[in-house]
Design a protein around this motif. Sequence first.
Motif, PDB file in Angstrom:
ATOM      1  N   LYS A  13       0.832  -1.206   0.000  1.00  0.00           N
ATOM      2  CA  LYS A  13       0.000   0.000   0.000  1.00  0.00           C
ATOM      3  C   LYS A  13       0.870   1.261   0.000  1.00  0.00           C
ATOM      4  O   LYS A  13       0.604   2.211  -0.733  1.00  0.00           O
ATOM      5  N   ARG A  14       1.934   1.266   0.799  1.00  0.00           N
ATOM      6  CA  ARG A  14       2.844   2.414   0.829  1.00  0.00           C
ATOM      7  C   ARG A  14       3.529   2.598  -0.513  1.00  0.00           C
ATOM      8  O   ARG A  14       3.677   3.720  -1.002  1.00  0.00           O
ATOM      9  N   LEU A  15       3.956   1.492  -1.105  1.00  0.00           N
ATOM     10  CA  LEU A  15       4.605   1.546  -2.414  1.00  0.00           C
ATOM     11  C   LEU A  15       3.637   2.050  -3.485  1.00  0.00           C
ATOM     12  O   LEU A  15       4.000   2.885  -4.314  1.00  0.00           O
ATOM     13  N   ASP A  16       2.410   1.565  -3.453  1.00  0.00           N
ATOM     14  CA  ASP A  16       1.386   2.046  -4.389  1.00  0.00           C
ATOM     15  C   ASP A  16       1.176   3.546  -4.238  1.00  0.00           C
ATOM     16  O   ASP A  16       1.096   4.272  -5.238  1.00  0.00           O
ATOM     17  N   SER A  17       1.083   4.013  -3.007  1.00  0.00           N
ATOM     18  CA  SER A  17       0.873   5.446  -2.756  1.00  0.00           C
ATOM     19  C   SER A  17       2.042   6.273  -3.267  1.00  0.00           C
ATOM     20  O   SER A  17       1.845   7.316  -3.896  1.00  0.00           O
ATOM     21  N   LEU A  18       3.251   5.817  -2.981  1.00  0.00           N
ATOM     22  CA  LEU A  18       4.444   6.534  -3.424  1.00  0.00           C
ATOM     23  C   LEU A  18       4.463   6.635  -4.950  1.00  0.00           C
ATOM     24  O   LEU A  18       4.704   7.706  -5.507  1.00  0.00           O
ATOM     25  N   ALA A  19       4.193   5.531  -5.611  1.00  0.00           N
ATOM     26  CA  ALA A  19       4.192   5.514  -7.073  1.00  0.00           C
ATOM     27  C   ALA A  19       3.108   6.443  -7.624  1.00  0.00           C
ATOM     28  O   ALA A  19       3.356   7.214  -8.554  1.00  0.00           O
ATOM     29  N   ALA A  20       1.925   6.390  -7.040  1.00  0.00           N
ATOM     30  CA  ALA A  20       0.818   7.234  -7.510  1.00  0.00           C
ATOM     31  C   ALA A  20       1.114   8.715  -7.302  1.00  0.00           C
ATOM     32  O   ALA A  20       0.839   9.545  -8.164  1.00  0.00           O
ATOM     33  N   GLU A  21       1.687   9.048  -6.153  1.00  0.00           N
ATOM     34  CA  GLU A  21       1.964  10.457  -5.827  1.00  0.00           C
ATOM     35  C   GLU A  21       3.080  11.056  -6.679  1.00  0.00           C
ATOM     36  O   GLU A  21       3.089  12.247  -6.941  1.00  0.00           O
ATOM     37  N   THR A  22       4.016  10.226  -7.090  1.00  0.00           N
ATOM     38  CA  THR A  22       5.193  10.743  -7.800  1.00  0.00           C
ATOM     39  C   THR A  22       5.178  10.487  -9.297  1.00  0.00           C
ATOM     40  O   THR A  22       6.010  11.033 -10.023  1.00  0.00           O
ATOM     41  N   GLY A  23       4.283   9.622  -9.735  1.00  0.00           N
ATOM     42  CA  GLY A  23       4.225   9.308 -11.161  1.00  0.00           C
ATOM     43  C   GLY A  23       5.299   8.341 -11.630  1.00  0.00           C
ATOM     44  O   GLY A  23       5.501   8.175 -12.822  1.00  0.00           O
ATOM     45  N   ARG A  24       6.003   7.754 -10.708  1.00  0.00           N
ATOM     46  CA  ARG A  24       7.007   6.742 -11.068  1.00  0.00           C
ATOM     47  C   ARG A  24       6.396   5.356 -10.840  1.00  0.00           C
ATOM     48  O   ARG A  24       5.411   5.211 -10.146  1.00  0.00           O
ATOM     49  N   THR A  25       7.047   4.347 -11.405  1.00  0.00           N
ATOM     50  CA  THR A  25       6.521   2.985 -11.252  1.00  0.00           C
ATOM     51  C   THR A  25       6.969   2.367  -9.935  1.00  0.00           C
ATOM     52  O   THR A  25       7.969   2.782  -9.340  1.00  0.00           O
ATOM     53  N   LYS A  26       6.213   1.362  -9.511  1.00  0.00           N
ATOM     54  CA  LYS A  26       6.621   0.604  -8.319  1.00  0.00           C
ATOM     55  C   LYS A  26       7.966  -0.072  -8.577  1.00  0.00           C
ATOM     56  O   LYS A  26       8.818  -0.128  -7.694  1.00  0.00           O
ATOM     57  N   ALA A  27       8.179  -0.554  -9.809  1.00  0.00           N
ATOM     58  CA  ALA A  27       9.447  -1.208 -10.158  1.00  0.00           C
ATOM     59  C   ALA A  27      10.622  -0.255  -9.968  1.00  0.00           C
ATOM     60  O   ALA A  27      11.690  -0.661  -9.500  1.00  0.00           O
ATOM     61  N   TYR A  28      10.415   1.018 -10.318  1.00  0.00           N
ATOM     62  CA  TYR A  28      11.480   2.011 -10.130  1.00  0.00           C
ATOM     63  C   TYR A  28      11.875   2.079  -8.658  1.00  0.00           C
ATOM     64  O   TYR A  28      13.066   2.034  -8.328  1.00  0.00           O
ATOM     65  N   TYR A  29      10.897   2.187  -7.787  1.00  0.00           N
ATOM     66  CA  TYR A  29      11.200   2.311  -6.359  1.00  0.00           C
ATOM     67  C   TYR A  29      11.772   1.022  -5.779  1.00  0.00           C
ATOM     68  O   TYR A  29      12.665   1.064  -4.926  1.00  0.00           O
ATOM     69  N   LEU A  30      11.301  -0.109  -6.245  1.00  0.00           N
ATOM     70  CA  LEU A  30      11.878  -1.370  -5.770  1.00  0.00           C
ATOM     71  C   LEU A  30      13.345  -1.476  -6.168  1.00  0.00           C
ATOM     72  O   LEU A  30      14.182  -1.908  -5.364  1.00  0.00           O
ATOM     73  N   ARG A  31      13.679  -1.058  -7.396  1.00  0.00           N
ATOM     74  CA  ARG A  31      15.095  -1.055  -7.819  1.00  0.00           C
ATOM     75  C   ARG A  31      15.909  -0.125  -6.926  1.00  0.00           C
ATOM     76  O   ARG A  31      17.025  -0.458  -6.514  1.00  0.00           O
TER      77      ARG A  31
END
Length: 75
Positions: A13-31
């Motif tokens: 849920k936190r990852l989804d929120s971060l991705a939605a708020e910033t316009g980046r993908t979840k994969a980007y943040y996981l990397r």
Amino acid sequence: MATSIRLAPEIEKRLDSLAAETGRTKAYYLRQIIEQGIEEVEDYYLAANTQERIRKGLEKTHSADTVRKNLGLDD
């Protein structure tokens, strides 16, 4: 290389929120998380492995006194 992991619902849920708020993908943040944290994880688990090998008598150890003497640091 494709890799699959399961995340706890609250982390996802936190990852989804971060991705939605910033316009980046979840994969980007996981990397980013993996790249920034891999060294710390390696240090911890490799040290724990070495400590276990020492405990089992599989690693040779040297006393501080012996090391200082061999390096000529006691002079």
